[in-house]
Enzyme design. Structure first.
Site, PDB file in Angstrom:
ATOM      1  N   THR A  33       0.840  -1.199   0.000  1.00 22.59           N
ATOM      2  CA  THR A  33       0.000   0.000   0.000  1.00 22.59           C
ATOM      3  C   THR A  33       0.877   1.252   0.000  1.00 22.59           C
ATOM      4  OG1 THR A  33      -1.732  -1.158   1.216  1.00 22.59           O
ATOM      5  CG2 THR A  33      -1.754   1.243   1.343  1.00 22.59           C
ATOM      6  N   THR A  36       4.304   4.379  -3.617  1.00 20.88           N
ATOM      7  CA  THR A  36       5.280   3.561  -4.343  1.00 20.88           C
ATOM      8  C   THR A  36       4.618   2.265  -4.800  1.00 20.88           C
ATOM      9  OG1 THR A  36       6.887   4.456  -2.768  1.00 20.88           O
ATOM     10  CG2 THR A  36       7.675   2.767  -4.286  1.00 20.88           C
ATOM     11  N   ALA A  88       8.038   1.431   1.989  1.00 23.89           N
ATOM     12  CA  ALA A  88       8.346   1.584   3.416  1.00 23.89           C
ATOM     13  C   ALA A  88       8.565   3.066   3.700  1.00 23.89           C
ATOM     14  CB  ALA A  88       9.584   0.786   3.796  1.00 23.89           C
ATOM     15  N   GLY A 100       3.716   1.809   7.756  1.00 21.97           N
ATOM     16  CA  GLY A 100       2.449   2.196   8.348  1.00 21.97           C
ATOM     17  C   GLY A 100       2.120   3.664   8.195  1.00 21.97           C
ATOM     18  N   GLY A 102       0.855   4.910   5.765  1.00 19.69           N
ATOM     19  CA  GLY A 102      -0.474   4.922   5.150  1.00 19.69           C
ATOM     20  C   GLY A 102      -1.529   4.233   6.002  1.00 19.69           C
ATOM     21  N   GLU A 108      -0.357  -5.373   5.991  1.00 14.73           N
ATOM     22  CA  GLU A 108       0.974  -5.465   5.360  1.00 14.73           C
ATOM     23  C   GLU A 108       1.843  -6.483   6.094  1.00 14.73           C
ATOM     24  OE1 GLU A 108       1.295  -0.910   3.619  1.00 14.73           O
ATOM     25  OE2 GLU A 108       2.173  -1.359   5.556  1.00 14.73           O
TER      26      GLU A 108
END
Ligand code: 5RP
Length: 225
Positions: A33, A36, A88, A100, A102, A108
């Site tokens: 997520t 990237t 990351a 995290g 996002g 994840e």
């Protein structure tokens, strides 16, 4: 001439698509997520016939995968995945990560754990000597928010509730600043065992296997431990 951070993210994502191409046809992969990972998902459009599908680490990635023509599957139906690709927020030389940013850290971490190879894709700004300049996200059950925050203060951290944010799992995020992450595995274990903590955004016990770092000069370097 140097390229932008956004272009670096795209280059790292494109480089990771090579790992998809090397998989036998009919594979199911894990997909992360973030901005990237979004470039990676967009590139997966070219592999829609090569792959059977993907397991998504968030609702947002699920929707983007479907828009790219990739079938999204339930991890309970797939077994171990050969490959997980995700971004990351920070990586150290041991490929231990903070993730995290996002807010998708729980799914994840599950998909990373269920994958044989975790390829992490980052721009060069994410490479750090020591983890911790980026506030460490921790997903907490709503009723435990204040309790966990007090325990984090006792451990030396400065937790801040992420405003107006609820995770895909219906929980809250505490972003921890000023935590000493010199020994990431120990901090991950300490935070993991606090009642009410669902997931710690430190990926230290299970780091990435391969880190693809895109640089401002347009090159992509590959790191392993
Ligand atoms: C989401 C994540 C992302 O991988 C991380 O925040 C990096 O995001 P981006 O690729 O947008 O910089 O952990 O929970």
């Amino acid at each position: 001439m140097s390229i932008t951070i956004e272009e670096q993210k795209k280059r790292a994502a494109e480089a990771a698509l090579e790992y998809v191409g090397k998989l036998p046809s009919g594979a199911v992969i894990g997909v992360g997520t973030g901005s990237t990972a979004n470039h990676f998902i967009d590139g997966l459009r070219d592999f829609s016939r090569h792959l059977d599908g993907a397991v998504a680490s968030s609702q947002a990635s699920q929707e983007r995968l479907q828009a790219a023509g990739i079938e999204v599957m339930d991890l309970n139906m797939t077994g171990t995945l050969p490959l997980y690709v995700d971004g990351a927020d920070e990586s150290n030389a041991a490929l231990q990560l903070i993730k995290g940013g996002g807010g998708a850290l729980t799914r994840e971490k599950i998909v990373a754990a269920a994958s044989e190879t975790f390829v992490c894709i980052v721009d060069e700004s994410k490479k750090v000597e020591q983890l911790g300049a980026f506030a460490l996200p921790v997903e907490v059950l709503p009723m435990a928010r204040s309790y966990v925050a007090r325990q984090i203060v006792a451990l030396g951290g400065d937790p801040e509730l992420r405003e107006s944010f609820v995770t895909d799992n219906g929980n809250y995020i505490l972003d921890i600043s000023d935590m000493d992450l010199y020994d990431p595995c120990t901090v991950e274990a300490k935070l993991n065992q606090l009642p009410g903590v669902l997931t710690v955004g430190l990926f230290a016990q299970r780091p990435a296997d391969i880190l693809m770092v895109a640089h401002s000069d347009g090159t992509v370097s590959v790191e392993t431990v």
